[in-house]
Design an enzyme around this catalytic site. Sequence first.
Site, mmCIF file in Angstrom:
data_model
loop_
_atom_site.group_PDB
_atom_site.id
_atom_site.type_symbol
_atom_site.label_atom_id
_atom_site.label_comp_id
_atom_site.label_asym_id
_atom_site.label_seq_id
_atom_site.Cartn_x
_atom_site.Cartn_y
_atom_site.Cartn_z
ATOM 1 N N HIS A 134 0.811 -1.216 0.000
ATOM 2 C CA HIS A 134 0.000 0.000 0.000
ATOM 3 C C HIS A 134 0.847 1.269 0.000
ATOM 4 O O HIS A 134 0.468 2.273 -0.596
ATOM 5 C CB HIS A 134 -0.943 0.003 1.205
ATOM 6 C CG HIS A 134 -0.234 -0.179 2.503
ATOM 7 N ND1 HIS A 134 0.186 -1.423 2.935
ATOM 8 C CD2 HIS A 134 0.166 0.703 3.451
ATOM 9 C CE1 HIS A 134 0.795 -1.290 4.095
ATOM 10 N NE2 HIS A 134 0.803 -0.006 4.428
ATOM 11 N N CYS A 165 7.902 -1.462 -2.048
ATOM 12 C CA CYS A 165 7.240 -1.280 -0.759
ATOM 13 C C CYS A 165 7.721 0.064 -0.242
ATOM 14 O O CYS A 165 8.423 0.788 -0.964
ATOM 15 C CB CYS A 165 7.511 -2.439 0.206
ATOM 16 S SG CYS A 165 9.210 -2.643 0.729
ATOM 17 N N ILE A 217 13.059 -2.485 0.994
ATOM 18 C CA ILE A 217 13.844 -3.530 1.656
ATOM 19 C C ILE A 217 13.059 -4.835 1.762
ATOM 20 O O ILE A 217 13.539 -5.899 1.357
ATOM 21 C CB ILE A 217 14.326 -3.051 3.038
ATOM 22 C CG1 ILE A 217 15.277 -1.860 2.881
ATOM 23 C CG2 ILE A 217 15.013 -4.180 3.802
ATOM 24 C CD1 ILE A 217 15.574 -1.113 4.164
ATOM 25 N N HIS A 272 26.520 -6.041 -13.859
ATOM 26 C CA HIS A 272 27.419 -6.897 -13.085
ATOM 27 C C HIS A 272 26.730 -8.094 -12.444
ATOM 28 O O HIS A 272 27.385 -9.115 -12.211
ATOM 29 C CB HIS A 272 28.098 -6.085 -11.984
ATOM 30 C CG HIS A 272 29.012 -5.028 -12.508
ATOM 31 N ND1 HIS A 272 29.839 -4.311 -11.690
ATOM 32 C CD2 HIS A 272 29.233 -4.550 -13.763
ATOM 33 C CE1 HIS A 272 30.544 -3.442 -12.410
ATOM 34 N NE2 HIS A 272 30.173 -3.569 -13.675
ATOM 35 N N ASN A 273 25.441 -7.974 -12.130
ATOM 36 C CA ASN A 273 24.751 -9.033 -11.395
ATOM 37 C C ASN A 273 23.627 -9.687 -12.175
ATOM 38 O O ASN A 273 22.984 -10.585 -11.665
ATOM 39 C CB ASN A 273 24.193 -8.482 -10.079
ATOM 40 C CG ASN A 273 25.261 -7.805 -9.254
ATOM 41 O OD1 ASN A 273 25.213 -6.594 -9.068
ATOM 42 N ND2 ASN A 273 26.244 -8.545 -8.779
ATOM 43 N N ARG A 297 8.409 5.236 -0.626
ATOM 44 C CA ARG A 297 8.417 6.433 0.220
ATOM 45 C C ARG A 297 9.644 7.309 0.016
ATOM 46 O O ARG A 297 9.701 8.403 0.554
ATOM 47 C CB ARG A 297 8.320 6.037 1.691
ATOM 48 C CG ARG A 297 6.978 5.454 2.054
ATOM 49 C CD ARG A 297 6.860 5.215 3.546
ATOM 50 N NE ARG A 297 5.507 4.798 3.880
ATOM 51 C CZ ARG A 297 5.217 3.811 4.713
ATOM 52 N NH1 ARG A 297 6.189 3.147 5.307
ATOM 53 N NH2 ARG A 297 3.970 3.507 4.962
#
Length: 148
Positions: free
Chosen positions: A9, A65, A69, A98-99, A109
């Site tokens: 949300h 989110c 994280i 690179h990954n 936020r």
Amino acid sequence: MKIAMATDHAAFSLKEEIKSYLLQSGYNVTDFGCYSEDSVDYPLFILKAARAVANGECERGIVMCGSGIGASIVANKIKGIRCALVYTPELCRLARQHNDANMIALAGRFTEKDTAKRIVDVFLLTQFEGGRHHRRVNQILEIEEGKI
């Protein structure tokens, strides 16, 4: 290219902005939720998007989110996912080069909409460099498989 998206949300409005931007840019988007700013538990939405990328239903994924994280942690629980939490286009470029990141997590936020659009462009247009990085990505896959 088919893109999986999911959010909680707190990042709902950013997801809607990015989804619209992707659709206008000609991408095919599968939205795994959430679908409003009503409080939700995000892991199950993120899980669906990550599984869609892992099983090949979608080529890349963008999850969000409030901080990015939790979304990145959930996505990275799925075998085959390399989800990078990125705050800048440069970090996103490195995650792809690179990954070979196949998903990114954005902080709803903390990420301005214009910055998020630049990050998404970089994510979708940057190629994996391979070379020495291929060896390292293979090591990540071996760790995931329990071989290391």
